[in-house]
Write a protein that holds these residues in place. Structure first.
Motif, PDB file in Angstrom:
ATOM      1  N   GLN A  20       0.839  -1.201   0.000  1.00 38.78           N
ATOM      2  CA  GLN A  20       0.000   0.000   0.000  1.00 38.78           C
ATOM      3  C   GLN A  20       0.874   1.251   0.000  1.00 38.78           C
ATOM      4  N   LEU A  21       0.570   2.177  -0.876  1.00 38.51           N
ATOM      5  CA  LEU A  21       1.321   3.433  -0.941  1.00 38.51           C
ATOM      6  C   LEU A  21       0.570   4.504  -0.148  1.00 38.51           C
ATOM      7  N   VAL A  22       1.278   5.103   0.825  1.00 38.29           N
ATOM      8  CA  VAL A  22       0.646   6.095   1.714  1.00 38.29           C
ATOM      9  C   VAL A  22       1.563   7.312   1.823  1.00 38.29           C
ATOM     10  N   ALA A  23       0.980   8.498   1.721  1.00 34.02           N
ATOM     11  CA  ALA A  23       1.764   9.737   1.858  1.00 34.02           C
ATOM     12  C   ALA A  23       2.109   9.967   3.319  1.00 34.02           C
ATOM     13  N   ASN A  24       3.371  10.325   3.572  1.00 40.08           N
ATOM     14  CA  ASN A  24       3.858  10.573   4.931  1.00 40.08           C
ATOM     15  C   ASN A  24       3.548  12.023   5.316  1.00 40.08           C
ATOM     16  N   GLN A  25       2.765  12.206   6.391  1.00 46.22           N
ATOM     17  CA  GLN A  25       2.313  13.538   6.794  1.00 46.22           C
ATOM     18  C   GLN A  25       3.466  14.469   7.173  1.00 46.22           C
ATOM     19  N   GLU A  26       4.494  13.914   7.792  1.00 44.79           N
ATOM     20  CA  GLU A  26       5.641  14.735   8.192  1.00 44.79           C
ATOM     21  C   GLU A  26       6.335  15.332   6.977  1.00 44.79           C
ATOM     22  N   ALA A  27       6.508  14.509   5.927  1.00 51.49           N
ATOM     23  CA  ALA A  27       7.149  14.994   4.700  1.00 51.49           C
ATOM     24  C   ALA A  27       6.259  16.006   3.985  1.00 51.49           C
ATOM     25  N   LEU A  28       4.948  15.759   4.003  1.00 47.76           N
ATOM     26  CA  LEU A  28       4.013  16.706   3.377  1.00 47.76           C
ATOM     27  C   LEU A  28       4.064  18.055   4.080  1.00 47.76           C
ATOM     28  N   LYS A  29       4.231  18.028   5.393  1.00 48.55           N
ATOM     29  CA  LYS A  29       4.324  19.280   6.159  1.00 48.55           C
ATOM     30  C   LYS A  29       5.555  20.072   5.736  1.00 48.55           C
ATOM     31  N   VAL A  30       6.663  19.361   5.492  1.00 44.36           N
ATOM     32  CA  VAL A  30       7.887  20.021   5.020  1.00 44.36           C
ATOM     33  C   VAL A  30       7.625  20.669   3.656  1.00 44.36           C
ATOM     34  N   LEU A  31       6.973  19.926   2.756  1.00 41.21           N
ATOM     35  CA  LEU A  31       6.678  20.458   1.430  1.00 41.21           C
ATOM     36  C   LEU A  31       5.793  21.695   1.508  1.00 41.21           C
ATOM     37  N   SER A  32       4.807  21.661   2.391  1.00 43.54           N
ATOM     38  CA  SER A  32       3.858  22.773   2.482  1.00 43.54           C
ATOM     39  C   SER A  32       4.546  24.079   2.877  1.00 43.54           C
ATOM     40  N   ALA A  33       5.732  23.975   3.491  1.00 42.15           N
ATOM     41  CA  ALA A  33       6.466  25.174   3.927  1.00 42.15           C
ATOM     42  C   ALA A  33       7.423  25.695   2.855  1.00 42.15           C
ATOM     43  N   VAL A  34       7.564  24.952   1.746  1.00 38.89           N
ATOM     44  CA  VAL A  34       8.479  25.366   0.677  1.00 38.89           C
ATOM     45  C   VAL A  34       7.717  26.274  -0.288  1.00 38.89           C
ATOM     46  N   THR A  35       7.863  27.563  -0.143  1.00 37.11           N
ATOM     47  CA  THR A  35       7.107  28.509  -0.967  1.00 37.11           C
ATOM     48  C   THR A  35       7.785  28.798  -2.306  1.00 37.11           C
ATOM     49  N   GLN A  36       9.045  28.411  -2.434  1.00 40.19           N
ATOM     50  CA  GLN A  36       9.778  28.672  -3.680  1.00 40.19           C
ATOM     51  C   GLN A  36       9.368  27.672  -4.773  1.00 40.19           C
ATOM     52  N   PRO A  37       9.585  28.042  -6.045  1.00 43.39           N
ATOM     53  CA  PRO A  37       9.410  27.058  -7.126  1.00 43.39           C
ATOM     54  C   PRO A  37      10.375  25.892  -6.902  1.00 43.39           C
ATOM     55  N   VAL A  38       9.955  24.688  -7.312  1.00 44.99           N
ATOM     56  CA  VAL A  38      10.779  23.501  -7.066  1.00 44.99           C
ATOM     57  C   VAL A  38      11.261  22.885  -8.376  1.00 44.99           C
ATOM     58  N   VAL A  39      12.514  22.436  -8.352  1.00 47.37           N
ATOM     59  CA  VAL A  39      13.075  21.602  -9.410  1.00 47.37           C
ATOM     60  C   VAL A  39      13.102  20.195  -8.840  1.00 47.37           C
ATOM     61  N   VAL A  40      12.356  19.284  -9.442  1.00 46.75           N
ATOM     62  CA  VAL A  40      12.186  17.944  -8.867  1.00 46.75           C
ATOM     63  C   VAL A  40      12.950  16.919  -9.705  1.00 46.75           C
ATOM     64  N   VAL A  41      13.925  16.276  -9.072  1.00 45.27           N
ATOM     65  CA  VAL A  41      14.729  15.246  -9.741  1.00 45.27           C
ATOM     66  C   VAL A  41      14.439  13.907  -9.069  1.00 45.27           C
ATOM     67  N   ALA A  42      13.903  12.958  -9.842  1.00 44.06           N
ATOM     68  CA  ALA A  42      13.612  11.619  -9.311  1.00 44.06           C
ATOM     69  C   ALA A  42      14.528  10.614  -9.974  1.00 44.06           C
ATOM     70  N   ILE A  43      14.933   9.615  -9.207  1.00 44.43           N
ATOM     71  CA  ILE A  43      15.786   8.555  -9.769  1.00 44.43           C
ATOM     72  C   ILE A  43      15.106   7.211  -9.553  1.00 44.43           C
ATOM     73  N   VAL A  44      15.134   6.386 -10.598  1.00 43.80           N
ATOM     74  CA  VAL A  44      14.493   5.067 -10.589  1.00 43.80           C
ATOM     75  C   VAL A  44      15.465   4.083 -11.224  1.00 43.80           C
ATOM     76  N   GLY A  45      15.396   2.835 -10.782  1.00 44.00           N
ATOM     77  CA  GLY A  45      16.239   1.799 -11.382  1.00 44.00           C
ATOM     78  C   GLY A  45      16.177   0.529 -10.569  1.00 44.00           C
ATOM     79  N   LEU A  46      16.854  -0.497 -11.061  1.00 44.70           N
ATOM     80  CA  LEU A  46      16.885  -1.760 -10.331  1.00 44.70           C
ATOM     81  C   LEU A  46      17.523  -1.559  -8.960  1.00 44.70           C
ATOM     82  N   TYR A  47      17.138  -2.405  -8.023  1.00 42.18           N
ATOM     83  CA  TYR A  47      17.721  -2.291  -6.684  1.00 42.18           C
ATOM     84  C   TYR A  47      19.201  -2.644  -6.730  1.00 42.18           C
TER      85      TYR A  47
END
Length: 584
Positions: A20-47
């Protein structure tokens, strides 16, 4: 986010617990305080392919995202680290490290597909990390790309005869970067040295009878980049990467990592939604919640729905911000009572214009202009309330003045000062003097005449009693005086009716001016949005034409014809006439 101290270490943004995928409230709270524009870099690959190490390098740290040192997948879910952007002032770099794909312990690759899809949806640059060369096995491991249209919808409700084409996705999708770790081949083709980008392009060339992945990669990710990395150190030291300094690592690897980081810092774009909407922390938070809720409820994440859900939140906030500004400016500038209604209406219009400007600047995707209509209704109610306050303030001021000015006269009447021969003329003369004194008082407001006439009417019985007891007047003179008073009263009443009609006319004119101001600013915004959309469509069209030319050159007629249909669809949309601006 003023400094890095706000987030000294990564947090799990999306937890993966028992599938089950669930959003972490603590991390969301951090995001909510970031008022600047965001550059989002995600990395994916085999373990176990070293994804976390690269993300720590982007964060400028040796430690942060957990590297692990065993054959088990160490990162679970999607982890986030927000740091100040090293090359873009007033921007925040959001790094997303994902759990390794293909972990046999999970047993079900459904989870992997959702992690892959979420990384695509949330990022502005998508890094795919793999070991070794781009061979058929590497292509097979990237099968998640071919499943994207089964995992993601671009539009909430496409028309019955309409299928979503890749152009719908391109405007949302990130740039694609492929990082090849422990790369041992020489970059050559037909005896000629080639770049890593050319190696990637050659590897993704379509071959007759196969190549669905190559086709999809070309459609979804027109902008692609490739980086190769040597092995960072001896195999026995790999589990110590967090503690090793650059001078203890392979010099080629250190240089390659520096080039990679420099490219990401300089070329990764601000996360932007369709329509040129730049994403900040709260907007990214909203996207996370919308996508996770869709997956949890068994639906496909829909990019259009995510933007509309975000627009609902932001447009309501924009409306409230506009109303707050209007109230603040009116509160500061309005001095009650005003001498005329027009004085109040002029101030209202100036404050309303600023409020509309604030709303227009902060709002987007206001379907049917519903929030702007609500703003117009709210501002009209606020205006009416200020008009009511103005009437009350004027009435109170005039009533107080009349009490102060006429109370000595009322006391004299009680004492019988005018109940004598000739008293009536003295009484009328005194009233005229006091009226002049009343008229000379400043800031009585718009109720000055009405309150005075109401007061004089309440004293008609007193006036008539003094008239009738004045023995110096003949009956005929008394009759004439009664008629004069009636005529004056009628004239005053007619004047008040005329003033009321003028006020109503002013309010009607103000309503029309307000409507025109809303239409004017909305029309300007719609034109800016149209230009923005046209630019996006032109960019997508250029990429599609480039892809079509490549397919034709390589002899793939069927794929080229299918792409031609998409190109014609884009051109048709670009040729659509401008929408009329209506607020009704």
């Amino acid at each position: 986010m003023a400094s890095e101290s706000h987030m000294p270490a990564p947090l799990c943004l999306i937890e993966n617990t028992k599938g089950q995928l669930v959003a972490n409230q603590e991390a969301l709270k951090v995001l909510s305080a970031v008022t600047q524009p965001v550059v989002v870099v995600a990395i994916v690959g085999l373990y176990r392919t070293g994804k976390s190490y690269l993300m720590n390098k982007l964060a400028g740290k040796r430690k942060g995202f957990s590297l692990g040192s065993t054959v088990q997948s160490h990162t679970k879910g999607i982890w986030m680290w927000c740091v100040p952007h090293p090359k873009k002032p007033s921007h925040t770099l959001v790094l997303l490290d994902t759990e390794g794909l293909g972990d046999v312990e999970k047993g079900d690759n459904q989870n992997d597909s959702w992690i892959f899809a979420l990384a695509i949806l949330l990022s502005s640059t998508f890094v795919y990390n793999s070991i070794g060369t781009i061979n058929q096995q590497a292509m097979d491991q990237l099968h998640y790309v071919t499943e994207l249209t089964d995992r993601i919808r671009a539009k909430a409700s496409p028309a019955a005869n309409e299928t979503e084409d890749s152009a719908d996705f391109v405007s949302f999708f990130p740039d694609f970067v492929w990082t090849l770790r422990d790369f041992t081949l020489d970059l050559e083709a037909d005896g000629t040295t080639i770049t890593a980008d050319e190696y990637l392009e050659n590897s993704l060339k379509l071959k007759q009878g196969k190549g669905n992945l190559q086709l999809v990669m070309g459609m979804f990710f027109p902008k692609k980049k490739c980086f190769i990395f040597d092995r960072p150190t001896q195999r026995k030291k790999l589990n110590q990467l967090e503690t090793l300094h650059d001078d203890e690592l392979d010099s080629e690897f250190v240089q390659q990592a520096a080039v990679f980081c420099s490219y990401i810092f300089s070329n990764s774009k601000t996360k932007t939604l369709s329509g040129g909407i730049k994403v900040n922390g709260p907007r990214l938070e909203s996207l996370v919640l919308t996508y996770i809720n869709a997956i949890s409820s068994g639906n496909l994440p829909c990019m259009e729905n995510a933007v509309l859900a975000l627009a609902q939140i932001e447009n309501r906030a924009a409306m409230q911000k506009a109303i707050a500004l209007y109230e603040q400016q009116m509160g500061q500038k309005l001095k009650l009572p005003t001498e005329t209604l027009q004085e109040l209406l002029n101030l209202h219009r100036a404050c309303e214009t600023e409020a509309i400007r604030v709303f227009i600047k902060s709002s987007f995707k206001d379907v049917d202009h519903s929030f702007q209509k609500e703003l117009a209704n709210q501002l009209e109610k606020k205006r009416d309330d200020f008009c009511r306050q103005n009437v009350e303030a004027s009435s109170d001021r005039c009533t107080t003045l009349l009490t102060e000015i006429f109370s000595p006269l009322e006391e004299a009447v009680k004492q019988g000062a005018y109940s004598k021969p000739g008293g009536y003329r003295l009484f009328i003369q005194k009233i005229e003097e006091l009226k002049q004194k009343y008229f000379q008082k400043p800031r009585k407001g718009i109720q000055a005449e009405e309150i005075l006439q109401t007061y004089l009417k309440s004293k008609e019985s007193v006036t008539d009693a003094i008239l009738q007891t004045d023995q110096t007047l003949t009956e005929k003179e008394k009759e004439i005086e009664v008629e004069r008073v009636k005529a004056e009263s009628a004239q005053a009443a007619a004047k008040m009716v005329e003033e009321m009609q003028i006020k109503n006319q002013q309010l009607m004119e103000e309503k029309e001016k307000s409507y025109q101001e809303h239409v004017k600013q909305l029309t300007e915004k719609m034109e800016r949005d149209r230009v923005q959309l046209l630019q996006e469509q032109e960019r997508t069209l250029a990429l599609k034409l480039q892809e079509q030319a490549r397919l034709l050159k390589e002899g793939f007629q069927d794929e080229s014809r299918r792409l031609r249909n998409e190109i014609q669809s884009i051109q048709k949309n670009m040729a659509k006439p401008r929408r009329l601006c209506l607020l009704s």
